[in-house]
Motif scaffolding. Structure first.
Motif, mmCIF file in Angstrom:
data_model
loop_
_atom_site.group_PDB
_atom_site.id
_atom_site.type_symbol
_atom_site.label_atom_id
_atom_site.label_comp_id
_atom_site.label_asym_id
_atom_site.label_seq_id
_atom_site.Cartn_x
_atom_site.Cartn_y
_atom_site.Cartn_z
ATOM 1 N N ARG A 80 48.549 61.504 -57.202
ATOM 2 C CA ARG A 80 48.713 60.669 -56.010
ATOM 3 C C ARG A 80 48.205 61.439 -54.803
ATOM 4 O O ARG A 80 48.232 62.663 -54.768
ATOM 5 C CB ARG A 80 50.159 60.255 -55.808
ATOM 6 C CG ARG A 80 51.094 61.414 -55.540
ATOM 7 C CD ARG A 80 52.467 60.933 -55.067
ATOM 8 N NE ARG A 80 53.434 61.997 -55.059
ATOM 9 C CZ ARG A 80 53.494 62.981 -54.165
ATOM 10 N NH1 ARG A 80 52.598 63.059 -53.217
ATOM 11 N NH2 ARG A 80 54.443 63.910 -54.234
ATOM 12 N N CYS A 81 47.731 60.691 -53.809
ATOM 13 C CA CYS A 81 47.237 61.289 -52.578
ATOM 14 C C CYS A 81 47.366 60.238 -51.488
ATOM 15 O O CYS A 81 47.074 59.063 -51.720
ATOM 16 C CB CYS A 81 45.776 61.711 -52.741
ATOM 17 S SG CYS A 81 45.077 62.565 -51.313
ATOM 18 N N TYR A 95 49.328 65.331 -51.367
ATOM 19 C CA TYR A 95 48.650 65.093 -52.638
ATOM 20 C C TYR A 95 49.364 65.876 -53.716
ATOM 21 O O TYR A 95 49.993 66.902 -53.468
ATOM 22 C CB TYR A 95 47.168 65.492 -52.569
ATOM 23 C CG TYR A 95 46.929 66.781 -51.843
ATOM 24 C CD1 TYR A 95 46.988 68.004 -52.509
ATOM 25 C CD2 TYR A 95 46.678 66.789 -50.482
ATOM 26 C CE1 TYR A 95 46.792 69.189 -51.841
ATOM 27 C CE2 TYR A 95 46.481 67.970 -49.799
ATOM 28 C CZ TYR A 95 46.544 69.170 -50.489
ATOM 29 O OH TYR A 95 46.361 70.340 -49.816
ATOM 30 N N ALA A 107 41.589 67.098 -55.970
ATOM 31 C CA ALA A 107 42.480 67.010 -54.804
ATOM 32 C C ALA A 107 41.659 67.052 -53.515
ATOM 33 O O ALA A 107 41.919 66.278 -52.586
ATOM 34 C CB ALA A 107 43.510 68.132 -54.830
ATOM 35 N N ALA A 111 41.644 64.000 -51.001
ATOM 36 C CA ALA A 111 42.165 64.274 -49.662
ATOM 37 C C ALA A 111 41.102 64.037 -48.590
ATOM 38 O O ALA A 111 41.416 63.593 -47.479
ATOM 39 C CB ALA A 111 42.709 65.690 -49.594
#
Length: 176
Positions: A80-81, A95, A107, A111
């Protein structure tokens, strides 16, 4: 709201993501890097999901579920982010990626997209990043995006390294 890159497919969290998020919150790497050494219970993980869903309703931003595109055409859950209202005055970029997805730049890729979303779509002026002092991987992600370390911070009784990124607002320059 969907966000897609060459390697990633990202969509806002849904109530149906409860099991995937529970597995993420129980992943040994996630537990080591983000918590005090104990995984969230299913109830705690579901409470986090409720918070994520509420933030989408209230603020029109929140966490995205991140999938990695597979060669077969399938999508593999990676983590998840997204954005979270930190304290009423600040918005946090957060994240969390599972062991399988970690260490391959996912990531940073996710991001980067969420930072663009925050500054262009949400019209935010500043983002905050909070990282446990022992989480060097996460600190590197924020530094790659241009975040600057500002201080140690205590949030919900836990010590974090606080980073900030300010929107410059000049054409062609999204990040500080």
């Amino acid at each position: 709201m969907l966000i897609e890159t060459e390697r990633l497919y990202m969509r806002p969290v849904h109530a149906s993501d409860a099991t995937a998020l529970y597995h993420l919150h129980s992943d040994p790497l996630v537990v080591r890097l983000t918590s005090n050494g104990s995984a969230l219970s299913r109830t705690q993980s579901d409470e986090r999901l409720d918070l994520y869903l509420r933030e989408w309703r209230e603020y029109h931003f929140g966490f995205f579920i991140v999938y990695e595109k597979q060669l077969s055409g399938d999508l593999g859950f990676a983590g998840r982010c997204g954005l979270r209202n930190l304290d009423g005055n600040s918005v946090e970029l957060g994240y969390c990626f599972n062991t399988r997805a970690s260490g391959r730049g996912l990531a940073t890729e996710a991001a980067t997209q969420i930072t663009h979303f925050a500054f262009s779509h949400c019209k935010l002026e500043k983002l905050v990043g909070l990282v446990r002092p022992s989480n060097a991987q996460s600190s590197r992600v924020l530094q790659k995006l241009g975040f600057v370390y500002t201080a140690l911070s205590i949030q919900r009784g836990v010590e974090y390294r606080r980073y900030e990124l300010h929107h410059k607002g000049r054409p062609g320059e999204i990040f500080a």
